[in-house]
Design a protein around this motif. Structure first.
Motif, short mmCIF file in Angstrom:
data_model
loop_
_atom_site.label_atom_id
_atom_site.label_comp_id
_atom_site.label_asym_id
_atom_site.label_seq_id
_atom_site.Cartn_x
_atom_site.Cartn_y
_atom_site.Cartn_z
N ALA A 84 0.82 -1.18 0.00
CA ALA A 84 0.00 0.00 0.00
C ALA A 84 0.86 1.24 0.00
O ALA A 84 2.02 1.18 0.36
N PRO A 85 0.29 2.43 -0.43
CA PRO A 85 1.10 3.64 -0.43
C PRO A 85 1.70 3.91 0.93
O PRO A 85 1.07 3.75 1.95
N VAL A 86 2.96 4.34 0.95
CA VAL A 86 3.64 4.62 2.20
C VAL A 86 3.36 6.04 2.64
O VAL A 86 2.57 6.76 2.05
N THR A 87 4.01 6.44 3.75
CA THR A 87 3.74 7.73 4.36
C THR A 87 3.79 8.87 3.34
O THR A 87 4.70 8.97 2.56
N GLY A 88 2.82 9.73 3.36
CA GLY A 88 2.74 10.85 2.46
C GLY A 88 1.46 11.62 2.77
O GLY A 88 0.82 11.37 3.77
N PRO A 89 1.03 12.55 1.98
CA PRO A 89 1.70 13.04 0.78
C PRO A 89 2.72 14.12 1.09
O PRO A 89 2.95 14.46 2.26
N SER A 90 3.31 14.70 0.05
CA SER A 90 4.26 15.78 0.23
C SER A 90 3.56 16.99 0.83
O SER A 90 2.46 17.36 0.41
N PRO A 91 4.17 17.65 1.81
CA PRO A 91 3.50 18.79 2.44
C PRO A 91 3.31 19.97 1.49
O PRO A 91 2.45 20.82 1.75
#
Length: 207
Positions: A84-91
């Motif tokens: 699954a998508p990892v930590t994010g999104p970009s601030p």
């Protein structure tokens, strides 16, 4: 007592003992208690689930906190593409189309998102395709499933297209592997009119 009588008495005793052995009921020995089998991760679902939970916790612990940057995408411990998508999104994406912002700043934010993308995928450069395909790459459809942009961001319409603050999908034009021209139709929501806005990366290759 004569020897003959002694022999007779001993013979009778032996016969009585033999009769008692064969004819009197004997108490059966209890069956042996079976030893329980040791549980293994392969045969016990609970154990397997616990092992997976430990592995997941360890993988999450290895990720940086939100906003810590994207350099970890180059690390050898990067999660595989089927996770699954990892930590994010970009601030930097939080201010996209935000109230009080400007169209110029919106275009710059998208340019910065593309910069973060091709920095972490130098062999592939910017995402390619139409608006929906490019947006999909930004929200997690990339080799490491990293969400540079929140999939639920209000700038994304029902068709999965990234839109300007008036709801018109942006137009993306690939100038090179690392340079993307970004266009907005502006407040009148029509391309080819004076209020259109365009962002061309600095030092872009002339068309």
């Amino acid at each position: 007592m004569t020897a003959r009588r002694t022999v007779t008495v001993l013979a009778a005793a032996l016969l009585l003992g033999a009769a008692a052995f064969f004819f009197f009921p004997r108490r059966a020995a209890p069956p042996p208690t079976p030893r329980p089998r040791a549980a293994t991760a392969a045969t016990t679902p609970e154990t397997a689930a616990a092992a997976r939970a430990r592995e997941t916790a360890a993988a999450l612990a290895a990720l940086p906190p939100p906003g810590a940057g994207l350099a970890f995408l180059h690390d050898k411990n990067t999660p595989p593409a089927d996770t699954a998508p990892v930590t994010g999104p970009s601030p930097i994406a939080a201010a996209l189309n935000a109230p009080g912002g400007t169209l110029r700043r919106d275009l710059e934010i998208i340019h910065e998102l593309f910069g973060a993308f091709h920095t972490n995928f130098p062999r592939t450069g910017n995402p390619v395709g139409d608006n929906a395909e490019i947006t999909a790459a930004l929200v997690g459809a990339n080799p490491v499933r990293y969400a540079f942009l929140d999939p639920q961001h209000p700038a994304i319409n029902a068709r999965g297209e990234l839109c300007d603050r008036w709801g018109t999908p942006f137009r993306f034009h690939q100038l090179s592997g690392t340079q993307m021209e970004i266009r907005s139709a502006g407040p009148d929501q029509k391309f080819g009119t004076p209020d259109d806005a365009e962002f061309t990366p600095p030092n872009a290759i002339p068309r």
